[in-house]
Enzyme design. Structure first.
Site, PDB file in Angstrom:
ATOM      1  N   ASP A 198      36.274  48.263  34.725  1.00 39.26           N
ATOM      2  CA  ASP A 198      37.212  47.347  34.091  1.00 39.26           C
ATOM      3  C   ASP A 198      38.301  47.061  35.121  1.00 39.26           C
ATOM      4  O   ASP A 198      39.193  47.879  35.338  1.00 39.26           O
ATOM      5  CB  ASP A 198      37.793  48.010  32.844  1.00 39.26           C
ATOM      6  N   GLN A 201      43.340  45.501  35.610  1.00 41.26           N
ATOM      7  CA  GLN A 201      44.573  45.858  36.305  1.00 41.26           C
ATOM      8  C   GLN A 201      44.326  46.085  37.787  1.00 41.26           C
ATOM      9  O   GLN A 201      45.255  46.040  38.582  1.00 41.26           O
ATOM     10  CB  GLN A 201      45.202  47.112  35.677  1.00 41.26           C
ATOM     11  N   CYS A 362      46.790  48.758  23.515  1.00 43.43           N
ATOM     12  CA  CYS A 362      45.339  48.748  23.318  1.00 43.43           C
ATOM     13  C   CYS A 362      44.683  50.014  23.862  1.00 43.43           C
ATOM     14  O   CYS A 362      43.529  49.975  24.304  1.00 43.43           O
ATOM     15  CB  CYS A 362      44.697  47.522  23.946  1.00 43.43           C
TER      16      CYS A 362
END
Ligand SMILES: Cc1ncc(COP(=O)(O)O)c(C=O)c1O
Ligand SMILES: Cc1ncc(COP(=O)(O)O)c(C=O)c1O
Lengths: 406, 156, 406, 156
Positions: A198, A201, A362
Site C-alpha cells: 500500500d 503514503q 481509518c
C-alpha cells in the site's frame, strides 16, 4: 525549483482561514495541488477536451496521446519495466480492491491465509475481509511493536505454509513508520509468496523504484501526490496482469464480444473498463513533472528536517505525547495531549488556521492496540516549513491553556 | 464566537469530571451510541420505575469534551423526571442545538437552562453537533427499547 | 439562458481544429464542459481544496458541505426519494459493475437468467458475463427490430420463470432508439423482477423522474452530462442499497473494524469506499445548475428539432444510409455511406473540423446483428445547431467526392 | 498533406477492388489479424513451396480503404518472393510507415515502390497507421506459424 519557496506554487496558500494564514498539516489525507496541475485541467477542458482512445478525430487523438504520456511518465517515475504495468484506477482503495478481488478469485480458497499488519489502513483490510466472508480465507496480522513499527521478525513469525499473499503499507499513516519493504519482499519471495504494498503514503514521500523493491503490486493514490482527486494507480508486474482475470467489465477492455462469449483486450486496457478519468490522468503528468523538478532527494531531505524538528518540538512540549517512535519515520506526526480529546484539539487548532486531522485515520486495528479511540495527526507535504511546526506548537499551547493543562 | 467561548468552564468541568459515570446497579433499560466519524461512544443505563419515572441513570463512554459534557449534563438533568417530560426536553434540546435560538420547555429550571445553553455554542461548529447530540439520541433509543446500536451518522 | 447562443458558454468552441471551427458531434462519447463547471474545479482547487468527511478543520467542513450539496442537487434533478439513494462512482461502467457484482453475489445462482437487449453497450453486458463465468447464470438478449428499436413485446417474449433481473439502455447510443422504459419496468415489476436502466444516454437528453420510472437501478455517466470526467452516479432504491452487500472495501465505508469482523457504515457511505472524486462531485453541481437554467424541456425541444433536421438532411443525401429508424429517437445519428468505410469517413470529416466517431461504439452484439463491422456516428449535445448538421452534410459530400461516390 | 492526398487513386482502387481476395485453394499457412479499436479484420492464406517461396497468397477481411488497399498491395507484391526477402520487405515497410522517409530495400521495382509509398501518407494520421500495418503483421504471423490471432493494439 527552490523548495524553501514552494508554497508560492500552491494557490491555496494565498487564502485565509478564519483570518489566519493556512497551516496545512493534513497532507496524509490529501495534498494540496500546485498551480501547474490545476492549470492543466483548466486548459485541457477549455481547449482540448475529448474522450480518449476510440475516436479518430483530432481532439481524441491528442487526448489519447496526452493520456498515454502520463502512463509513460509514471512508468519512469516508479521505474517499472513496462508502461503497460501501470493501471489507472479511481484511487488506491480501488487498486487494492482490484488486487484482492482478482487474486482472490483466481488463487485463494478456504483456509488460505493473507498476512497483513496491525498498521494497515482499512483500504488494505476490508477488501480481504470480503474474501474472508465469501471464500473463507483467513487474515493474519503481523504485530506492531511499542515504537509503532513493523519489524521483519514480526512478519516472519506469522508466515505459515498457508500464507498466499502479504500486504502491507510502505509508510504508516499514523505512526509514520517506514517499513522494511524490500526485506519483507525478499523474505516473502524466498517462500514463493507475492506481496502487495500500500504505497499511499510511500508514493508522495519516498523514492519509488519497482525494480529495486521487486514487489508484485504497488498501490498509489494520486490525490496525495499533488495530483487531482478521483485517480489512483495500480502498479503490477506484467505476469500478474496477464494471469489475473479482469476486475470491471465494460467498454474498452474487450477483445471480441459475442452473445455466448467475450474475450478481453490486452494490457493495460483489460483493467481499464469504461471511460477513464481522462482529465485527471492528463493533469497528473504535471504532478510528476512537478515532483521531478524538485527532485525526490530534495523532498526527502526537506521532509526529514521537518519531521526531526517536529518531533523535537513536540517531545519538549509538556503533556504532548507522540504516537509511535519509529527509527525510520516519514511525514506523519500523530500525538495526543493528556486530558484533551483529539477532536477538541482539532477544533481549537482550526481556529488558528492550523488544519490537522483527528480520529482513527481509518486504522481502527492500530488504535485498538494502542488503547486510544482517537489521535490527532499533523502530516506534512513538500510545502510545509519549520514555521508551520512552530504555529502548530503555539496552537497546541493555546489548546492546553483553554483546558487548563500544563 | 471563538473556541474559548465554546469550551466554557461548565463544559470543561463536566467533560473532565462527568457525573453519573459508570453502570447503575439496577438498570432495566440501556442503549449504545456510536459516532463512526470520530469514534465517540456512549452506553446509557436507565432504571425506570413503575410510574415511568427515571429512578437512576448512568453512562459509560469515551469521547471529546463536548460529548462527555453533554452526556453528563443530560443524565444529571433528567434524573427523577417522567418519560413523556423527558421526550419533550430531548426534542427541545435537539431543535435548539441545530437551529433555534432558545429552549422552549417551561418545566426546566434556570440552572438547567444555563447548563444546556452552554452547549449551544456547537451550533457554530457543524462537525461537532453530533458530539453534543450523541447521548441524547442514545437516551431516546434506550427509552424506546431499540436493540441496535445507534449510529449517529444516520441521525441529525 | 438562450439555447441558440449556448455555444458561447463552452470555451472549447473558441478553438480551431485544422484551421476550422469545431463541429463537435461526439457527445455520446463525452460531452464538452461549460465554463461554469471548469471554473468550479479551478476555484475549488485554488481556494478551497480539502478532502471531505473526516477532518473537522475549516476547509474539510466546507468541502464536505459542497460535496453533499451535489448529492442533494442530483436527488432533486432525478427526483429520487432520498439523497442517500445517490451513490457516486467513477463512471456508469462502475455503477453497472456495482449492481451486477452485489446483486449477483446475493441473489443470482446457477441457471438464473438476466435479460439484456441487443442494443446494450458492453458496459451493460460484460459485468453480467463475469457472473456467467463465475456463477453459471444465463444471459438472454431481447431482439432489436428492423428499425433498431426494442419493443415491449420483444422483452416479454424473453422473460421466463428464471429471469431475475432485466437490464436495458434508456436510449441507444447507436440507433438513438428511446426505449419504453416505464412500460418495461411495469411489466418486470408485475412479475416481481427488478430492473436496471443504463441511463448513460438518457441522462443528458431526457427528463429523469425516478418516481415516475420506478426503476430499481439507474446508472449515469456525468462526463456525458456536461460534467467532469471520472465521475458517475448509481441511483438505487434504498431497499436495494440496504439489502445488498458493499462493493468495494476501504476507508469511509465502515462502521466498526475489529480483527475478526467488520461492520459497514450507513447509506450512502457503505458504497463510497476510499477517497472519492471530491473535486469532480463538487463541480458536477454546476452541471446540474447549468441544465436547470436551460430547462430540460427546452433541451428536449432543441435536440428534437436537430435530430429531425439531421434525419431529413441525411435521408436526402444519396448513398447515405441511417442506422435504425426508431419512431422515438434521441440525439444520435448513426450512418453508413455505400462503399466508404466509417473510419475513412471519420478521417475525412475531421479535416473539416467535424468530429464524429466511427466503430462499433462498444455495441458489437448490435453491429453483428446489423451485419456491419462499423458505423459512423454523429451525436448531439445541447450546443449543436442546424449549421453543424449542414457542415456535417457538406463534409460527407466531400467524402463522397474523394471516393467518387454518387 | 490533406485527405485528398491520403486517399490517392491507387489506394481507392485497391481499396475498392482488392486483388487476391478470397481463399487460395492450396494454402499451407494462414493467420488472422484484428484491430479491436476499429474492427478491421484480415485473414491471410499462404501457399509456401518447398523452397520457401510464396506460390500463392490471398486474403479475406473487411476494413477501411487503407487496410484493404494495404492488404491488396502487399499480397500482390510478395507473390513469388522468397521468405527471407519478404521479411526484409516487411521490416522496411513498417519502418517507413512509422518514421523513415523512404524505403531502403534494393530488390523492389519502381512500380512496387510507388505502390508502397502511396501508403506513406498515413504517417500524418497516427490513428490510422494500424490500418496500414494490420495485413503486414498478420503476414509475419502466418509465416511464423503463430497460432493466436494477431491483435494489432499490442503491436506498433
Ligand atoms: C449506452 C452507454 N452505456 C454505457 C456507457 C459507458 O459509460 P462510461 O464509459 O462513462 O462508464 C456509454 C458510454 O460510453 C453508453 O453510451
Ligand atoms: C496508508 C493508506 N492507505 C490507503 C489509503 C486510501 O487511499 P484512497 O482514499 O486515496 O483510496 C490512505 C489514505 O486515505 C492511506 O493513508
Amino acid at each position: 525549483m527552490n523548495i524553501d519557496n514552494i508554497k508560492s506554487q500552491f494557490p491555496i496558500f494565498s487564502n485565509k482561514v478564519h483570518n489566519n494564514d493556512l497551516v496545512y498539516l493534513d497532507s496524509a489525507n490529501s495534498s494540496q495541488k500546485p498551480l501547474v496541475v490545476i492549470d492543466r485541467i483548466y486548459d485541457f477542458y477549455t481547449k482540448e477536451f475529448s474522450n480518449v482512445g476510440r475516436s479518430v478525430h483530432y481532439l481524441a487523438v491528442a487526448a489519447t496521446n496526452f493520456y498515454e504520456n502520463t502512463r509513460t511518465s509514471v512508468q519512469k517515475y516508479i521505474n517499472a519495466k513496462d508502461k503497460n504495468e501501470i493501471v489507472f484506477t479511481k484511487g488506491a482503495t480501488e487498486a487494492m480492491n482490484l488486487v484482492a478481488n482478482t487474486f482472490g478469485q483466481k488463487y485463494l480458497k478456504e483456509g488460505d491465509e493473507v498476512l497483513l499488519t496491525e498498521l494497515e489502513h482499512h483500504s488494505n483490510y476490508v477488501p480481504w475481509h470480503f474474501l474472508r466472508k465469501t471464500k473463507g480465507i483467513k487474515i493474519e496480522f503481523a504485530e506492531v511493536n511499542s515504537d509503532g513499527e513493523i519489524t521483519i521478525e514480526s512478519i516472519e513469525k506469522k508466515i505459515t505454509k498457508k500464507t498466499k499473499l502479504i500486504a502491507f503499507t510502505h509508510l504508516s499513516n499514523v505512526t509514520g513508520a517506514i517499513l522494511p519493504v524490500k526485506e519483507i519482499t525478499e523474505l516473502a519471495h524466498s517462500k514463493g509468496i507475492p506481496v502487495l504494498i500500500d504505497g499511499c503514503q510511500g508514493a508522495p514521500h519516498l523514492k519509488l523504484d519497482m525494480q529495486d523493491l521487486d514487489c508484485d503490486f504497488y498501490a498509489i493514490s494520486c490525490h496525495k501526490m499533488y495530483g487531482p482527486t478521483g485517480l489512483g494507480i495500480l502498479y503490477a508486474k506484467k505476469k500478474w496482469l496477464e494471469e489475473l482475470p479482469p476486475y470491471q467489465g465494460g467498454g474498452g477492455m474487450i477483445g471480441q464480444v459475442k452473445k455466448n462469449d467475450i474475450s478481453y483486450g490486452d494490457l493495460p486496457n483489460k483493467y481499464e473498463a469504461g471511460t477513464m478519468a481522462t482529465a485527471q490522468v492528463i493533469a497528473f503528468d504535471e504532478s510528476i513533472k512537478f515532483l521531478n523538478k524538485i527532485g525526490i532527494e530534495n523532498i526527502i531531505k526537506h521532509e526529514k528536517e521537518l519531521i526531526d524538528y517536529g518531533q523535537e518540538v513536540l517531545k519538549k512540549n509538556n503533556s504532548v505525547k507522540l504516537v509511535g517512535n519509529p527509527k525510520n519515520k516519514g511525514a506523519v506526526l500523530s500525538f495526543t495531549i493528556e486530558g484533551i480529546h483529539p477532536h477538541d484539539i482539532a477544533t481549537i487548532l482550526d481556529e488558528d488556521g492550523v488544519a490537522i486531522r483527528a480520529g482513527h485515520h481509518c486504522c481502527q486495528i492500530l488504535h485498538d492496540k494502542l488503547g486510544l479511540p482517537a489521535t490527532a495527526r499533523a502530516s506534512l507535504g513538500v510545502y510545509n516549513t519549520k514555521e508551520d511546526i512552530d504555529k502548530l506548537n503555539a496552537s497546541i499551547n493555546k489548546c492546553k491553556k483553554i483546558f487548563n493543562t500544563k | 464566537m471563538n473556541t474559548k467561548e465554546l469550551y466554557q468552564e461548565i463544559i470543561l468541568d463536566h467533560g473532565k469530571n462527568p457525573r453519573n459515570l459508570g453502570k447503575t446497579e439496577n438498570y432495566n433499560k440501556e442503549a449504545k451510541g456510536h459516532n463512526p466519524l470520530c469514534g465517540d461512544k456512549v452506553h446509557i443505563f436507565l432504571e425506570l420505575d413503575e410510574n415511568k419515572k427515571i429512578k437512576d441513570i448512568s453512562f459509560e463512554g469515551s469521547g471529546c469534551a463536548i460529548s462527555m459534557a453533554s452526556a453528563s449534563i443530560l443524565t444529571d438533568l433528567i434524573k427523577g423526571k417522567e418519560e413523556n417530560e423527558i421526550k419533550e426536553i430531548v426534542r427541545d434540546f435537539l431543535e435548539m442545538i441545530k437551529t433555534k435560538e432558545n429552549l422552549e420547555n417551561k418545566s426546566l429550571t434556570e440552572d438547567d437552562i444555563t447548563k444546556l445553553m452552554c452547549l449551544s455554542g456547537v451550533k457554530q461548529y457543524p462537525m461537532r453537533v453530533k458530539c453534543a447530540t450523541l447521548a441524547w439520541h442514545t437516551l431516546t433509543s434506550a427509552i424506546e427499547n431499540k436493540k441496535e446500536e445507534i449510529n449517529i451518522e444516520e441521525l441529525d
